[in-house]
Design an enzyme around this catalytic site. Structure first.
Site, PDB file in Angstrom:
ATOM      1  N   ARG A  14      -2.138  -5.520  15.780  1.00 14.24           N
ATOM      2  CA  ARG A  14      -1.222  -6.414  16.513  1.00 14.24           C
ATOM      3  C   ARG A  14      -0.325  -5.603  17.449  1.00 14.24           C
ATOM      4  NH1 ARG A  14       3.686  -6.683  13.125  1.00 14.24           N
ATOM      5  NH2 ARG A  14       3.149  -5.991  11.040  1.00 14.24           N
ATOM      6  N   GLY A  82       4.510   1.782  13.076  1.00  8.92           N
ATOM      7  CA  GLY A  82       5.947   1.994  12.908  1.00  8.92           C
ATOM      8  C   GLY A  82       6.617   0.791  12.272  1.00  8.92           C
ATOM      9  N   TYR A 145      15.873   4.016  12.383  1.00  6.99           N
ATOM     10  CA  TYR A 145      14.806   3.868  13.372  1.00  6.99           C
ATOM     11  C   TYR A 145      15.012   4.834  14.537  1.00  6.99           C
ATOM     12  CZ  TYR A 145      11.692   1.413  16.655  1.00  6.99           C
ATOM     13  OH  TYR A 145      10.701   1.082  17.550  1.00  6.99           O
TER      14      TYR A 145
HETATM   15  P1  NDP Z   1       4.389  -4.451  15.100  1.00  2.00           P
HETATM   16  O1  NDP Z   1       5.394  -4.632  14.022  1.00  2.00           O
HETATM   17  O2  NDP Z   1       3.872  -5.632  15.839  1.00  2.00           O
HETATM   18  O3  NDP Z   1       3.117  -3.633  14.509  1.00  2.00           O
HETATM   19  C1  NDP Z   1       3.309  -2.458  13.773  1.00  2.00           C
HETATM   20  C2  NDP Z   1       1.981  -1.975  13.267  1.00  2.00           C
HETATM   21  O4  NDP Z   1       2.215  -0.784  12.475  1.00  2.00           O
HETATM   22  C3  NDP Z   1       1.301  -2.986  12.344  1.00  2.00           C
HETATM   23  O5  NDP Z   1      -0.096  -2.892  12.483  1.00  2.00           O
HETATM   24  C4  NDP Z   1       1.725  -2.478  10.975  1.00  2.00           C
HETATM   25  O6  NDP Z   1       0.906  -2.870   9.911  1.00  2.00           O
HETATM   26  C5  NDP Z   1       1.603  -0.985  11.201  1.00  2.00           C
HETATM   27  N1  NDP Z   1       2.241  -0.262  10.121  1.00  2.00           N
HETATM   28  C6  NDP Z   1       3.502  -0.364   9.651  1.00  2.00           C
HETATM   29  N2  NDP Z   1       3.673   0.447   8.600  1.00  2.00           N
HETATM   30  C7  NDP Z   1       2.485   1.083   8.407  1.00  2.00           C
HETATM   31  C8  NDP Z   1       2.023   2.047   7.471  1.00  2.00           C
HETATM   32  N3  NDP Z   1       2.804   2.541   6.492  1.00  2.00           N
HETATM   33  N4  NDP Z   1       0.752   2.470   7.579  1.00  2.00           N
HETATM   34  C9  NDP Z   1      -0.060   1.997   8.534  1.00  2.00           C
HETATM   35  N5  NDP Z   1       0.294   1.081   9.426  1.00  2.00           N
HETATM   36  C10 NDP Z   1       1.571   0.624   9.362  1.00  2.00           C
HETATM   37  O7  NDP Z   1       5.057  -3.377  16.075  1.00  2.00           O
HETATM   38  P2  NDP Z   1       4.973  -3.164  17.649  1.00  2.00           P
HETATM   39  O8  NDP Z   1       3.603  -3.384  18.163  1.00  2.00           O
HETATM   40  O9  NDP Z   1       6.112  -3.872  18.257  1.00  2.00           O
HETATM   41  O10 NDP Z   1       5.318  -1.607  17.714  1.00  2.00           O
HETATM   42  C11 NDP Z   1       4.325  -0.608  17.698  1.00  2.00           C
HETATM   43  C12 NDP Z   1       5.013   0.745  17.871  1.00  2.00           C
HETATM   44  O11 NDP Z   1       5.793   0.723  19.061  1.00  2.00           O
HETATM   45  C13 NDP Z   1       5.968   1.083  16.729  1.00  2.00           C
HETATM   46  O12 NDP Z   1       5.918   2.459  16.480  1.00  2.00           O
HETATM   47  C14 NDP Z   1       7.314   0.687  17.291  1.00  2.00           C
HETATM   48  O13 NDP Z   1       8.348   1.405  16.693  1.00  2.00           O
HETATM   49  C15 NDP Z   1       7.131   1.059  18.748  1.00  2.00           C
HETATM   50  N6  NDP Z   1       8.043   0.358  19.641  1.00  2.00           N
HETATM   51  C16 NDP Z   1       8.016  -1.011  19.780  1.00  2.00           C
HETATM   52  C17 NDP Z   1       8.864  -1.615  20.664  1.00  2.00           C
HETATM   53  C18 NDP Z   1       8.850  -3.078  20.914  1.00  2.00           C
HETATM   54  O14 NDP Z   1       9.636  -3.529  21.738  1.00  2.00           O
HETATM   55  N7  NDP Z   1       8.013  -3.862  20.289  1.00  2.00           N
HETATM   56  C19 NDP Z   1       9.851  -0.854  21.436  1.00  2.00           C
HETATM   57  C20 NDP Z   1       9.778   0.565  21.219  1.00  2.00           C
HETATM   58  C21 NDP Z   1       8.909   1.112  20.360  1.00  2.00           C
HETATM   59  P3  NDP Z   1       1.458  -3.959   8.814  1.00  2.00           P
HETATM   60  O15 NDP Z   1       1.121  -5.288   9.413  1.00  2.00           O
HETATM   61  O16 NDP Z   1       0.704  -3.652   7.591  1.00  2.00           O
HETATM   62  O17 NDP Z   1       2.935  -3.734   8.663  1.00  2.00           O
END
Ligand code: NDP
Length: 239
Positions: A14, A82, A145
């Protein structure tokens, strides 16, 4: 870098990770996209879904082994997975702090360490860590974070010095406010305040982050390493 590279993207079911995996598939690369608690069918078509928890070294190792079996040594790693556990400092718990650091920083470190094994042998590789504008800009209520994302800059720079001579680049892409489940969960008032602060006057799209990642993984970016590339509509003014 040859065509049809072996690419591994974490958290590809996602949001931003999904868009990144999709962009590599569209570029003709062979992609493994990991998911954790979600559904394998949500990893984009054309990528192979493999379960992985980045806080678990054995799980990370198994995902890389599967990618190697399918596509050969991983040439491009995108450490995207993340989490946030936002809380004002006084209310923050040790557990939440540990979870955020172990996922965002520990997970990137585990994946980079596993990826480097193959990349060092190949004498080429691209490591892209997904940071955040708040790593260098700060954000109230997001101490864990922000600290975890700032630390990715140090990680990328240390890896640049350690692995740069082996044809491996390591960079951070720092998204600003991108429309995903993570930002949809923010209170409405906070969303509006951010929008006002962003010079581009809008949230970004996951595809705009994917564009920067694909560029950093390309031949054209072969001399860029240790950099922080913001995709934030100007919010962080280049940091
Ligand atoms: P989402 O919450 O939509 O997706 C996060 C993804 O990371 C999910 O697939 C989740 O899986 C996975 N994940 C979380 N924990 C783990 C774990 N322990 N092992 C493996 N997978 C894991 O986040 P975004 O798409 O919004 O963000 C993606 C990245 O971009 C992150 O690093 C976030 O910090 C960074 N980011 C996002 C911003 C934003 O505006 N959206 C802004 C700046 C940075 P699960 O469903 O199992 O939790």
């Amino acid at each position: 870098m040859p065509e049809g590279r072996s690419v591994l993207v974490t958290g590809a079911d996602r949001g931003i990770g999904r868009a990144i995996a999709e962009a590599f598939v569209a570029a003709g690369d062979r992609v493994v996209g990991t998911y954790r608690t979600g559904r394998p069918e949500d990893v984009p078509e054309g990528a192979v879904a493999v379960r992985a928890d980045v806080t678990d070294t054995t799980s990370v190792d198994a995902a890389f082994s599967r990618a190697e079996e399918l596509h050969g040594p991983v040439e491009v790693l995108v450490a995207n997975a993340g989490v946030t556990r936002d809380a004002l400092l006084m209310r923050a718990t040790d557990d939440d702090f540990s979870t955020v650091l172990d996922t965002n920083l520990g997970g990137a470190h585990r994946c980079a360490r596993r990826a480097a094994k193959g990349m060092v042998r190949l004498k080429r590789g691209r490591i892209v860590l997904i940071g955040s504008v708040v790593g260098l800009y700060g954000s109230p209520g997001q101490a864990s974070y922000a600290a975890s994302k700032a630390a990715l800059v140090g990680l990328a720079r240390a890896l640049t010095r350690e692995l740069g001579g082996r044809g491996i680049t390591t960079n951070v892409v720092a998204p600003g406010y991108i429309s995903t489940a993570m930002t949809d969960a923010l209170p409405q008032a906070q969303q509006e305040a951010y929008q006002d602060a962003i010079p581009a006057s809008r949230f970004g799209a996951a595809e705009e982050v994917a564009g920067a990642v694909v560029f950093l993984a390309s031949d054209a970016a072969g001399y860029i390493s240790g950099a922080v590339v913001p995709v934030d509509g100007g919010l962080g003014m280049g940091h």
